[in-house]
Write a protein that holds these residues in place. Structure first.
Motif, PDB file in Angstrom:
ATOM      1  N   ALA A  35       0.848  -1.208   0.000  1.00  0.00           N
ATOM      2  CA  ALA A  35       0.000   0.000   0.000  1.00  0.00           C
ATOM      3  C   ALA A  35       0.877   1.250   0.000  1.00  0.00           C
ATOM      4  O   ALA A  35       0.581   2.238  -0.670  1.00  0.00           O
ATOM      5  N   ARG A  38       2.057   1.914  -3.478  1.00  0.00           N
ATOM      6  CA  ARG A  38       1.024   2.561  -4.304  1.00  0.00           C
ATOM      7  C   ARG A  38       0.934   4.051  -3.957  1.00  0.00           C
ATOM      8  O   ARG A  38       0.842   4.901  -4.832  1.00  0.00           O
ATOM      9  N   GLY A  39       1.013   4.337  -2.678  1.00  0.00           N
ATOM     10  CA  GLY A  39       0.991   5.734  -2.246  1.00  0.00           C
ATOM     11  C   GLY A  39       2.151   6.521  -2.843  1.00  0.00           C
ATOM     12  O   GLY A  39       1.973   7.616  -3.368  1.00  0.00           O
ATOM     13  N   LEU A 161      -5.158   6.253   5.259  1.00  0.00           N
ATOM     14  CA  LEU A 161      -4.814   5.047   4.497  1.00  0.00           C
ATOM     15  C   LEU A 161      -5.820   3.907   4.711  1.00  0.00           C
ATOM     16  O   LEU A 161      -5.473   2.820   5.157  1.00  0.00           O
ATOM     17  N   GLU A 162      -7.056   4.167   4.406  1.00  0.00           N
ATOM     18  CA  GLU A 162      -8.097   3.173   4.701  1.00  0.00           C
ATOM     19  C   GLU A 162      -8.631   2.506   3.444  1.00  0.00           C
ATOM     20  O   GLU A 162      -8.605   3.077   2.357  1.00  0.00           O
ATOM     21  N   ASP A 163      -9.127   1.297   3.628  1.00  0.00           N
ATOM     22  CA  ASP A 163      -9.726   0.550   2.534  1.00  0.00           C
ATOM     23  C   ASP A 163     -11.153   1.044   2.228  1.00  0.00           C
ATOM     24  O   ASP A 163     -11.884   1.454   3.136  1.00  0.00           O
ATOM     25  N   GLY A 164     -11.532   0.955   0.963  1.00  0.00           N
ATOM     26  CA  GLY A 164     -12.818   1.473   0.509  1.00  0.00           C
ATOM     27  C   GLY A 164     -14.040   0.847   1.158  1.00  0.00           C
ATOM     28  O   GLY A 164     -14.987   1.549   1.522  1.00  0.00           O
ATOM     29  N   ASP A 181      -5.447  10.065   1.864  1.00  0.00           N
ATOM     30  CA  ASP A 181      -5.182   9.030   0.856  1.00  0.00           C
ATOM     31  C   ASP A 181      -4.541   9.664  -0.370  1.00  0.00           C
ATOM     32  O   ASP A 181      -5.121  10.549  -0.994  1.00  0.00           O
ATOM     33  N   LEU A 182      -3.346   9.199  -0.699  1.00  0.00           N
ATOM     34  CA  LEU A 182      -2.630   9.765  -1.853  1.00  0.00           C
ATOM     35  C   LEU A 182      -3.276   9.433  -3.187  1.00  0.00           C
ATOM     36  O   LEU A 182      -3.000  10.081  -4.192  1.00  0.00           O
ATOM     37  N   ASN A 183      -4.121   8.427  -3.201  1.00  0.00           N
ATOM     38  CA  ASN A 183      -4.744   8.027  -4.469  1.00  0.00           C
ATOM     39  C   ASN A 183      -6.107   8.696  -4.624  1.00  0.00           C
ATOM     40  O   ASN A 183      -7.075   8.298  -3.979  1.00  0.00           O
ATOM     41  N   SER A 186      -9.037   6.237  -5.497  1.00  0.00           N
ATOM     42  CA  SER A 186      -9.468   5.111  -4.659  1.00  0.00           C
ATOM     43  C   SER A 186     -10.924   5.299  -4.263  1.00  0.00           C
ATOM     44  O   SER A 186     -11.451   6.419  -4.271  1.00  0.00           O
ATOM     45  N   ARG A 187     -11.569   4.191  -3.897  1.00  0.00           N
ATOM     46  CA  ARG A 187     -12.974   4.298  -3.469  1.00  0.00           C
ATOM     47  C   ARG A 187     -13.070   5.174  -2.222  1.00  0.00           C
ATOM     48  O   ARG A 187     -13.976   5.973  -2.086  1.00  0.00           O
ATOM     49  N   THR A 188     -12.106   5.008  -1.328  1.00  0.00           N
ATOM     50  CA  THR A 188     -12.099   5.843  -0.122  1.00  0.00           C
ATOM     51  C   THR A 188     -12.107   7.329  -0.481  1.00  0.00           C
ATOM     52  O   THR A 188     -12.925   8.096   0.026  1.00  0.00           O
ATOM     53  N   ASN A 198      -2.924  13.624  -0.101  1.00  0.00           N
ATOM     54  CA  ASN A 198      -1.511  13.944   0.057  1.00  0.00           C
ATOM     55  C   ASN A 198      -0.869  12.918   0.981  1.00  0.00           C
ATOM     56  O   ASN A 198      -1.557  12.075   1.554  1.00  0.00           O
ATOM     57  N   ASN A 199       0.442  13.018   1.124  1.00  0.00           N
ATOM     58  CA  ASN A 199       1.177  12.056   1.945  1.00  0.00           C
ATOM     59  C   ASN A 199       0.941  12.338   3.429  1.00  0.00           C
ATOM     60  O   ASN A 199       1.095  13.484   3.879  1.00  0.00           O
ATOM     61  N   ILE A 200       0.628  11.317   4.168  1.00  0.00           N
ATOM     62  CA  ILE A 200       0.352  11.478   5.606  1.00  0.00           C
ATOM     63  C   ILE A 200       1.516  12.187   6.313  1.00  0.00           C
ATOM     64  O   ILE A 200       1.299  12.943   7.263  1.00  0.00           O
TER      65      ILE A 200
HETATM   66  P1  ATP Z   1      -9.734   1.511  -1.991  1.00  0.00           P
HETATM   67  O1  ATP Z   1      -9.964   0.246  -1.206  1.00  0.00           O
HETATM   68  O2  ATP Z   1     -10.144   2.756  -1.265  1.00  0.00           O
HETATM   69  O3  ATP Z   1     -10.256   1.497  -3.399  1.00  0.00           O
HETATM   70  P2  ATP Z   1      -7.008   0.626  -2.478  1.00  0.00           P
HETATM   71  O4  ATP Z   1      -7.521  -0.782  -2.391  1.00  0.00           O
HETATM   72  O5  ATP Z   1      -6.321   1.088  -3.707  1.00  0.00           O
HETATM   73  O6  ATP Z   1      -8.139   1.681  -2.128  1.00  0.00           O
HETATM   74  P3  ATP Z   1      -5.901   0.238   0.107  1.00  0.00           P
HETATM   75  O7  ATP Z   1      -4.717  -0.648   0.187  1.00  0.00           O
HETATM   76  O8  ATP Z   1      -7.235  -0.322   0.470  1.00  0.00           O
HETATM   77  O9  ATP Z   1      -5.948   0.878  -1.353  1.00  0.00           O
HETATM   78  O10 ATP Z   1      -5.669   1.579   0.946  1.00  0.00           O
HETATM   79  C1  ATP Z   1      -4.418   2.170   1.102  1.00  0.00           C
HETATM   80  C2  ATP Z   1      -4.390   3.549   0.478  1.00  0.00           C
HETATM   81  O11 ATP Z   1      -3.432   4.317   1.187  1.00  0.00           O
HETATM   82  C3  ATP Z   1      -3.952   3.584  -0.988  1.00  0.00           C
HETATM   83  O12 ATP Z   1      -4.900   4.253  -1.753  1.00  0.00           O
HETATM   84  C4  ATP Z   1      -2.624   4.368  -0.999  1.00  0.00           C
HETATM   85  O13 ATP Z   1      -2.535   5.252  -2.089  1.00  0.00           O
HETATM   86  C5  ATP Z   1      -2.724   5.152   0.284  1.00  0.00           C
HETATM   87  N1  ATP Z   1      -1.410   5.461   0.906  1.00  0.00           N
HETATM   88  C6  ATP Z   1      -0.332   4.656   1.057  1.00  0.00           C
HETATM   89  N2  ATP Z   1       0.681   5.299   1.672  1.00  0.00           N
HETATM   90  C7  ATP Z   1       0.238   6.556   1.950  1.00  0.00           C
HETATM   91  C8  ATP Z   1       0.809   7.688   2.598  1.00  0.00           C
HETATM   92  N3  ATP Z   1       2.061   7.687   3.081  1.00  0.00           N
HETATM   93  N4  ATP Z   1       0.048   8.800   2.701  1.00  0.00           N
HETATM   94  C9  ATP Z   1      -1.214   8.835   2.222  1.00  0.00           C
HETATM   95  N5  ATP Z   1      -1.803   7.795   1.600  1.00  0.00           N
HETATM   96  C10 ATP Z   1      -1.106   6.661   1.459  1.00  0.00           C
END
Ligand code: ATP
Ligand code: MG
Length: 254
Positions: A35, A38-39, A161-164, A181-183, A186-188, A198-200
């Motif tokens: 994760a 991906r961030g 950094l939470e799951d959707g 959440d940097l993405n 993402s669903r979140t 942005n980055n935590i």
């Molecule tokens: P979703 O379940 O919301 O669709 P996902 O399955 O892509 O997202 P998860 O692994 O469930 O991702 O959640 C982790 C999220 O945390 C990722 O979207 C990632 O971009 C994000 N992430 C990872 N490191 C950091 C960080 N340092 N700062 C902010 N966000 C981060």
């Protein structure tokens, strides 16, 4: 590994080192390392800086937490590894509970995160005492365990950094959700009430600063919260990525 601070990716490599050490210490899950990767990729695309969209979202987040009756900061392995001191400081400023809430839940990891936060000066940590656990009203039970005295009764939850799926279940319960959440895709990010794209590591010091400011200037919060439009703001982050890509493209191919 000794990383010279002249290295162009010094900060990013140091952060990797930190999170890998926490993995070795047993409190970041192997999936947490992925994760993080991906961030990092999204951070690169966003330009590894604070942009106006994340700054706006941070101000709104500070206001929402300060105006909450019962705010909770949900903590996982990655957050505890990267920003333990900031989590504790923020919890004091906005008067929030801290709850350990893991996607990849094991008692050993929970305990290890608990010990880390206590070492960093936390007084009270929820999510550890199983006598207080209950489930959010959704299927897929283990992933919905929360603390009766924490997330379960909260009105605002900060979820780095939470799951959707889990974000969705909090929203269905009527919680206001602030995501870091940097993405932006993402669903979140799409469904949270306030998404800080942005980055935590960059977000937490700013969130602390803004929370201190708005604690003393609370009257400004109403208009900030009224004016904030999360979909528009997340779209802004996507635009930042688009602009960065276009700039690179033009540098190479014009
Ligand atoms: P979703 O379940 O919301 O669709 P996902 O399955 O892509 O997202 P998860 O692994 O469930 O991702 O959640 C982790 C999220 O945390 C990722 O979207 C990632 O971009 C994000 N992430 C990872 N490191 C950091 C960080 N340092 N700062 C902010 N966000 C981060
Ligand atoms: Mg997910």
């Amino acid at each position: 590994m000794n990383i010279p601070n002249s290295h162009p990716r010094y900060k990013s490599l140091k952060t990797r080192e930190k999170i890998v050490n926490s993995y070795k210490d047993g409190y970041v899950a192997a999936e947490g390392l992925i994760a993080h990767g991906r961030g990092e990729a999204f951070d690169y695309l966003l330009g590894e800086t604070m942009d106006i969209y994340s700054a706006d979202a941070i101000r709104a987040a500070a206001c929402l937490m300060l105006n909450a009756k019962y705010p909770v900061i949900s903590v996982n392995g990655n957050a505890a590894s990267l920003v333990p001191d900031e989590i504790i400081e923020l919890s004091k400023i906005v008067n929030a509970k801290i709850e350990i809430n893991l996607f990849y839940r094991t008692e050993q990891r929970e305990l290890s995160i608990y010990n880390t936060l206590i070492e960093h000066g936390a007084n009270e940590i929820l999510g550890i005492d199983k006598r207080n656990s209950t489930k959010l009203p959704e299927p897929d039970s283990d992933r919905r365990i929360v603390d009766k005295n924490g997330i379960f009764i909260s009105d605002v939850v900060l979820i780095p950094l939470e799951d959707g799926d889990r974000t969705e279940s909090l929203i269905k319960m009527g919680k206001k959700v602030i995501a870091i959440d940097l993405n932006p895709l993402s669903r979140t990010s799409m469904i949270a009430d306030i998404t800080i794209v942005n980055n935590i590591i960059r977000v937490m010091p700013e969130l602390i600063k803004e929370s201190k400011y708005f604690r003393d200037n609370n009257k400004k919060c109403n208009s900030i919260l009224n004016d904030f439009d999360n979909k528009k703001n997340v779209a802004g982050s996507i635009e930042t990525i688009k602009d960065n890509l276009l700039k690179k493209y033009n540098e190479l191919y014009r």
